[in-house]
Design a protein around this motif. Structure first.
Motif, short mmCIF file in Angstrom:
data_model
loop_
_atom_site.label_atom_id
_atom_site.label_comp_id
_atom_site.label_asym_id
_atom_site.label_seq_id
_atom_site.Cartn_x
_atom_site.Cartn_y
_atom_site.Cartn_z
N ASP A 62 -8.62 105.21 25.70
CA ASP A 62 -9.21 106.54 25.55
C ASP A 62 -8.25 107.51 24.87
O ASP A 62 -8.69 108.46 24.22
N ALA A 63 -6.95 107.29 25.02
CA ALA A 63 -5.97 108.20 24.43
C ALA A 63 -5.84 108.01 22.93
O ALA A 63 -5.32 108.90 22.24
N TYR A 64 -6.33 106.87 22.39
CA TYR A 64 -6.17 106.58 20.97
C TYR A 64 -7.46 106.79 20.18
O TYR A 64 -7.51 106.45 19.00
N THR A 65 -8.50 107.31 20.78
CA THR A 65 -9.76 107.48 20.07
C THR A 65 -9.65 108.56 18.99
O THR A 65 -8.91 109.53 19.13
N THR A 124 -4.47 113.96 28.78
CA THR A 124 -4.16 112.59 28.34
C THR A 124 -3.56 111.76 29.46
O THR A 124 -3.74 110.54 29.50
N ALA A 125 -2.86 112.41 30.38
CA ALA A 125 -2.22 111.67 31.47
C ALA A 125 -3.23 110.97 32.37
O ALA A 125 -2.89 109.98 33.03
N SER A 156 9.06 99.47 19.84
CA SER A 156 8.71 98.95 18.52
C SER A 156 7.22 98.70 18.38
O SER A 156 6.69 98.60 17.27
N GLU A 157 6.53 98.57 19.51
CA GLU A 157 5.09 98.35 19.48
C GLU A 157 4.30 99.64 19.28
O GLU A 157 3.10 99.61 19.07
N GLY A 158 5.00 100.78 19.38
CA GLY A 158 4.33 102.07 19.25
C GLY A 158 4.49 102.90 20.50
O GLY A 158 5.26 102.56 21.41
N LEU A 159 3.76 104.00 20.54
CA LEU A 159 3.83 104.91 21.68
C LEU A 159 2.66 104.67 22.61
O LEU A 159 1.52 104.52 22.16
N TYR A 160 2.95 104.64 23.89
CA TYR A 160 1.91 104.57 24.91
C TYR A 160 1.60 106.00 25.33
O TYR A 160 2.20 106.54 26.24
N TRP A 161 0.62 106.60 24.64
CA TRP A 161 0.40 108.03 24.79
C TRP A 161 0.00 108.42 26.21
O TRP A 161 0.49 109.42 26.75
N PRO A 184 -10.65 112.69 19.20
CA PRO A 184 -10.25 112.62 20.61
C PRO A 184 -11.44 112.74 21.54
O PRO A 184 -12.39 113.46 21.26
N ARG A 185 -11.38 112.01 22.64
CA ARG A 185 -12.47 111.99 23.61
C ARG A 185 -12.16 113.01 24.73
O ARG A 185 -11.15 112.92 25.40
N LEU A 186 -13.07 113.97 24.87
CA LEU A 186 -12.89 115.00 25.89
C LEU A 186 -13.52 114.61 27.22
O LEU A 186 -13.09 115.09 28.27
N PHE A 187 -14.50 113.74 27.19
CA PHE A 187 -15.19 113.32 28.42
C PHE A 187 -14.87 111.84 28.66
O PHE A 187 -15.14 110.99 27.81
#
Length: 271
Positions: free
Chosen positions: A38-41, A31-32, A231-236, A44-47
Motif C-alpha cells: 500500500d505504501a508503494y501505490t 504510511t506507518a 540495496s534492495e530499496g527503501l521499505y517505506w 498514493p492510497r488514502l483509504f
C-alpha cells in the motif's frame, strides 16, 4: 470590509502554511500503518486497512537497545550541559569580569568549525582512550556540542533577573548557592527549561558523530534508521513506523514542556 477581508486572507494563508509544514509528519504517520504494498501505490492510497505489522517488525529488528542508548546519552548530556552552563551563564551575566566578551566570542567560535573537519582527530582520540562504540564518547561530544549554545541562551535569561533581587538576597546573608537556588533559578526556570529542551532535541537527532563513532553496542536511534536503506530499496512503511517511534519521545517532551518553551524563548521580548 477591507480589514475583515485582510484578516480572513491572513488566517487562510496561515492555515495553508501550517498544513504544508505538518503534512510530511501526517504522511509519515499514515504510511506507518500501511502494508509495504500500500505504501508503494501510485497514486498514493488514502483509504486502506490499518495494520501494526510495521511496528512489530521494527521492534523485532532490535529498536529498543538503540532507543535506550539515545535516551541515556540525551538525558546525561543535557544534565551535564545544565550543571556546567548555569554557573557559566551566571558568571558571564550577573558577575562579569574583564575578558567576558572574549569568553563569549570563544564559546561562539566553537560552533563555527564543521563537524566533518573534526571527525578524524575525534575518532583517533576515541580509539586511543578506548571509547569507540561507547555511549560515554557521545555524552562527552554532545555536552561539548550543546554547551556553547546553552551558555549563550541562559546568559540572556540571567540578564533579565533584576539586580535588586540579588542585592536584597545578599543583604539578607544569602550565599551564592542560596542565591542561585532560591532567588535566581525560580526567575529563569522557563529559560532553563527551554534551553534543556533544545539540547534534548539536538542530542536526540544528532547523526554524524553517532554513525562514525559507534557500531553495534552504542548506536543511537538515527543510526538505527539508516539500517532501512538497503540495496534492495527503501521499505517505506517500516521506515515510517521506525521514524514515528523515534520521533515520539521528543514530541511528547516538547508537548509537555511547550508552555515553558514559549515562556523561555520570549523572556525579555516584551517589556
Amino acid at each position: 470590509m477591507k480589514a475583515r477581508f485582510g484578516a480572513g486572507a491572513l488566517t487562510v494563508a496561515t492555515w495553508v502554511i501550517a498544513i504544508l509544514f505538518v503534512f510530511p509528519l501526517l504522511w509519515m504517520i499514515l504510511t506507518a500503518f500501511k502494508q509495504e504494498a500500500d505504501a508503494y501505490t501510485d497514486p498514493p492510497r488514502l483509504f486502506f486497512t490499518p495494520t501494526l505489522d510495521q511496528f512489530a517488525g521494527v521492534l523485532e529488528r532490535g529498536f529498543l537497545p538503540y532507543l535506550s542508548n539515545s535516551a541515556f546519552v540525551t538525558v546525561v548530556s543535557t544534565i551535564f550541559v545544565l550543571l556546567l552552563g548555569i554557573p557559566a551563564a551566571y558568571a558571564l551575566s550577573l558577575a562579569p569580569v574583564k575578558g567576558t566578551s572574549n569568553a563569549l566570542g570563544f564559546f561562539l567560535s566553537t560552533k563555527m568549525l564543521p563537524i566533518v573537519a573534526a571527525i578524524i582527530p575525534l575518532y583517533v582520540i576515541s580509539q586511543n582512550v578506548q571509547l569507540l562504540d561507547n555511549v560515554w564518547a557521545l555524552i562527552i561530544l554532545y555536552t561539548s556540542m550543546n554547551l556553547p549554545l546553552a551558555i549563550w541562551m541562559m546568559r540572556s535569561f540571567f540578564l533579565e533577573v533584576p539586580h535588586e533581587m540579588i542585592e536584597a538576597g545578599r543583604i539578607d546573608g544569602a550565599t551564592l548557592p542560596v542565591l542561585l537556588r532560591k532567588i535566581i533559578m525560580p526567575v529563569v526556570a522557563p529559560g532553563v527549561a527551554a534551553t534543556a529542551l533544545i539540547c534534548v532535541i539536538f542530542s536526540w537527532t544528532e547523526f554524524f558523530y553517532s554513525v562514525n563513532l559507534t557500531a553495534a553496542r552504542a548506536g543511537t536511534v538515527p543510526v538505527f534508521l539508516v539500517g532501512f536503506i538497503t540495496s534492495e530499496g527503501l521499505y517505506w512503511a517500516q521506515l515510517s513506523a521506525a521514524a514515528l517511534l523515534a520521533s515520539l519521545p521528543v514530541m511528547i517532551v516538547g508537548w509537555i514542556a511547550q508552555n515553558h518553551l514559549v515562556r523561555g524563548l520570549s523572556m525579555g521580548a516584551v517589556k
